[in-house]
Enzyme design. Structure first.
Site, PDB file in Angstrom:
ATOM      1  N   LYS A 111      84.954 116.017   5.996  1.00 43.22           N
ATOM      2  CA  LYS A 111      86.178 115.215   6.153  1.00 43.22           C
ATOM      3  C   LYS A 111      85.835 113.736   6.220  1.00 43.22           C
ATOM      4  O   LYS A 111      86.522 112.899   5.641  1.00 43.22           O
ATOM      5  CB  LYS A 111      86.946 115.615   7.433  1.00 43.22           C
ATOM      6  N   LYS A 194      85.684 125.677  -4.029  1.00 44.87           N
ATOM      7  CA  LYS A 194      86.710 126.278  -3.184  1.00 44.87           C
ATOM      8  C   LYS A 194      88.118 125.898  -3.614  1.00 44.87           C
ATOM      9  O   LYS A 194      88.407 124.720  -3.843  1.00 44.87           O
ATOM     10  CB  LYS A 194      86.472 125.808  -1.734  1.00 44.87           C
ATOM     11  N   LYS A 197      94.185 123.488  -0.500  1.00 43.01           N
ATOM     12  CA  LYS A 197      95.511 122.864  -0.577  1.00 43.01           C
ATOM     13  C   LYS A 197      95.414 121.413  -1.004  1.00 43.01           C
ATOM     14  O   LYS A 197      96.256 120.902  -1.728  1.00 43.01           O
ATOM     15  CB  LYS A 197      96.190 122.916   0.795  1.00 43.01           C
TER      16      LYS A 197
END
Ligand code: TYM
Length: 329
Positions: A111, A194, A197
């Site tokens: 992140k 992966k 969203k």
């Protein structure tokens, strides 16, 4: 009998990764175990959804859960924000979590790399909130995709640490779980590792047929195999992986054989994959639309779920407060 807890962030609609990573197996477990499934709406706040969208997102995920086969009579399904005991346990667990170990969590490091302008404290303590979600019901199994493994490690560590610190056996150490299989990772259509969203590489359960075809036809591939017998690798491997989940074994074999003898045409592979995805998702999509239209049912499920979840959560919190030394006057 296991106590099973799993959650999904209400950041957007559910995609194939969510379905195969967590939901499909959960629906299989709900009749033999005590299962809790919740919508992680507090977790969604790390990306600052606007207030006008928050409820709609949660409502959509709730309808999707139900459409995928979660049975509110068998399992407890609720919103994280309806169970304040979770936030109390989160606070208490923060006191025994060390910033160094949270900073070293791979998901946090990702992140920091990917969204350097929004590294909020909620992101750092994201796995602590997740641990609270899980151990508040004393879970033993957590059906998740492979991406959540680092968070499960934090959960196990905190459960162990709490037990040691307060000389108790209060919390079991929960295991990541995927119904007799290895943990699943559904890859993205963009060739990345992966489906997610925020990555813009996902097929959503509520996508209409035209959208699915468009997305799949645009999926990243490569120049094709250059010699017979070549191992399937690179971005096209992602399409084969997804195919394994939604197509017949004979279809997968047909395209694998074509790949191995260099006659494959990726256009045909994609057309087949798109049709198989559409066929697979059709009943799900129909149930999602039906469930979304039933406002009263959604309201009842959420209210009853909250009540059941709070009953279990408040029992744990009473025990935890006692162990820590809080006493009423
Ligand atoms: P979230 O919302 O990102 O994903 C929900 C579930 O879907 C799985 N998943 C995948 N599985 C396989 N392949 C993929 N490409 C893929 N993408 C997502 C995830 O592993 C997860 O099981 N932090 C969690 C939500 C959460 C939670 C919890 C989960 C909060 N508290 C307690 C379990 C227990 C999350 O963001 O999941």
């Amino acid at each position: 009998m296991d106590i099973v807890v799993s959650g999904i962030r209400s950041t957007g609609n559910l995609h194939l990764g969510n379905y195969f990573g967590a939901l499909r197996n959960f629906t299989r477990m709900q009749h033999e175990n005590k299962c809790y499934f919740f919508i992680a709406d507090y977790h969604s706040l790390t990306t600052h959804p606007i207030p006008a969208d928050l409820h709609g997102n949660v409502r959509h995920v709730l309808a999707e859960y139900l459409a995928c086969g979660i049975d509110p009579e068998a399992a407890t399904i609720y919103l994280q924000s309806d169970v304040p005991e979770v936030t109390e346990l989160y606070l208490l667990l923060n006191m025994i979590s060390y910033t160094g170990e949270l900073e070293r969590t791979t998901t946090f490091k990702d992140k920091v790399r990917n969204q350097p302008d929004n590294v909020n404290a909620g992101l750092l303590t994201y796995p602590v909130l997740m641990a609270a979600d899980i151990i508040i019901h004393k879970a033993t199994k957590v059906p998740v995709g492979k991406d959540q493994q680092p968070h499960l490690e934090v959960t196990r560590k905190l459960a162990r640490r709490f037990n040691n610190m307060y000389g108790s056996e209060c919390f079991p150490e929960p295991e990541a779980y995927n119904f007799g299989e290895k943990l699943v990772k559904i890859p993205g259509l963009d060739g990345s590792g992966k489906m997610g969203k925020s990555e813009g590489n996902a097929v959503y359960l509520s996508d209409d047929e035209k959208t699915v075809r468009k997305k799949v036809m645009r999926a990243v591939t490569d120049a094709g195999p250059s010699e017979p017998g070549q191992r399937i690798a690179g971005p096209v491997k992602n399409l084969f992986t997804i195919m394994n989940f939604v197509s017949d074994t004979s279809t997968v074999k047909h395209f694998k054989d074509q790949y191995h003898d260099c006659t494959i045409r990726y256009g045909d592979l994609k057309k087949q994959l798109a049709e198989d995805l559409i066929g697979f998702m059709k009943p799900l999509k129909e149930r999602i639309d039906e469930t979304l239209a039933n406002e009263r049912y959604l309201g009842r499920v959420a209210r009853e779920g909250a009540e059941k979840a709070r009953e279990s959560a408040s029992k744990t919190i009473r025990e935890v407060r006692e162990l820590i030394g809080f006493r009423p006057f």
